[in-house]
Design a protein around this motif. Structure first.
Motif, PDB file in Angstrom:
ATOM      1  N   SER A   1       0.825  -1.206   0.000  1.00 41.47           N
ATOM      2  CA  SER A   1       0.000   0.000   0.000  1.00 41.47           C
ATOM      3  C   SER A   1       0.859   1.256   0.000  1.00 41.47           C
ATOM      4  O   SER A   1       1.901   1.318   0.656  1.00 41.47           O
ATOM      5  N   ASP A   2       0.395   2.248  -0.749  1.00 42.04           N
ATOM      6  CA  ASP A   2       0.966   3.582  -0.662  1.00 42.04           C
ATOM      7  C   ASP A   2       0.319   4.285   0.527  1.00 42.04           C
ATOM      8  O   ASP A   2      -0.902   4.227   0.702  1.00 42.04           O
TER       9      ASP A   2
ATOM     10  N   ASN B   1      -0.148   7.814   2.896  1.00 42.14           N
ATOM     11  CA  ASN B   1      -0.133   9.266   2.788  1.00 42.14           C
ATOM     12  C   ASN B   1      -0.570   9.921   4.086  1.00 42.14           C
ATOM     13  O   ASN B   1      -1.403   9.383   4.808  1.00 42.14           O
TER      14      ASN B   1
ATOM     15  N   THR C   1       5.512   5.573  -1.024  1.00 47.19           N
ATOM     16  CA  THR C   1       4.962   4.469  -1.806  1.00 47.19           C
ATOM     17  C   THR C   1       5.318   3.131  -1.167  1.00 47.19           C
ATOM     18  O   THR C   1       6.110   3.059  -0.220  1.00 47.19           O
TER      19      THR C   1
ATOM     20  N   HIS D   1      -3.926   8.097   5.201  1.00 46.92           N
ATOM     21  CA  HIS D   1      -4.653   7.526   4.069  1.00 46.92           C
ATOM     22  C   HIS D   1      -3.818   6.405   3.475  1.00 46.92           C
ATOM     23  O   HIS D   1      -2.603   6.540   3.321  1.00 46.92           O
ATOM     24  N   ALA D   2      -4.480   5.319   3.160  1.00 44.26           N
ATOM     25  CA  ALA D   2      -3.813   4.179   2.534  1.00 44.26           C
ATOM     26  C   ALA D   2      -4.501   3.847   1.227  1.00 44.26           C
ATOM     27  O   ALA D   2      -5.732   3.918   1.130  1.00 44.26           O
ATOM     28  N   ALA D   3      -3.712   3.489   0.233  1.00 46.59           N
ATOM     29  CA  ALA D   3      -4.282   3.143  -1.071  1.00 46.59           C
ATOM     30  C   ALA D   3      -3.485   2.018  -1.699  1.00 46.59           C
ATOM     31  O   ALA D   3      -2.255   1.969  -1.594  1.00 46.59           O
TER      32      ALA D   3
ATOM     33  N   SER E   1      -8.953   1.828  -0.887  1.00 50.85           N
ATOM     34  CA  SER E   1      -8.356   2.894  -0.094  1.00 50.85           C
ATOM     35  C   SER E   1      -9.156   3.078   1.187  1.00 50.85           C
ATOM     36  O   SER E   1     -10.326   2.688   1.269  1.00 50.85           O
TER      37      SER E   1
ATOM     38  N   TRP F   1      -9.356   5.832   4.903  1.00 46.93           N
ATOM     39  CA  TRP F   1      -8.919   6.996   5.683  1.00 46.93           C
ATOM     40  C   TRP F   1      -8.970   6.673   7.168  1.00 46.93           C
ATOM     41  O   TRP F   1      -9.840   5.933   7.624  1.00 46.93           O
TER      42      TRP F   1
END
Length: 115
Positions: A32-33, A35, A52, A96-98, A103, A105
């Motif tokens: 996961s990226d 943020n 990333t 935040h993860a994607a 994704s 929050w």
């Protein structure tokens, strides 16, 4: 259960430091990226720092040289080290993860910078 839980916010004087943590569960963290965003009252949510899955980082111009994002895949946790804090850094900080799984929050942690 997919969940991000932030911690580490609080009140700090200008020039001080804080370390935010975001613990993830229910996601493939290593793929996961991750943020960190922030949102101050009356302002748009802005991306502060990103890392990333491969460890590449990116920062908003306003925090470059002061903030550092890092991740520990063994602990499913991403960190935001914030140094030389300014009053304009005060905001709710959200994780935040994607990834390919989707994704999510976190709920956010409040940072107040005041003397």
């Amino acid at each position: 259960q997919v969940q991000l839980v932030e911690s580490g916010g609080g009140l700090v004087q200008p020039g001080g430091s804080l370390r935010l943590s975001c613990a993830a569960s229910g996601i493939i963290f290593s793929l996961s990226d991750m943020n960190w965003y922030r949102q101050a009252p009356g302002k748009q949510r802005e991306l502060v720092a990103a890392i990333t899955s491969g460890g590449f980082t990116n920062y908003a111009d306003s925090v470059k040289g002061r903030f550092t994002i890092s991740r520990d895949n063994a602990k499913n946790t991403v960190y935001l080290q914030m140094n030389s804090l300014k009053p304009e850094d005060a905001a709710a900080y959200l994780c935040h993860a994607a990834g390919r799984w989707g994704s999510v929050w976190g709920q956010g942690t409040q940072v107040t910078v005041s003397s």
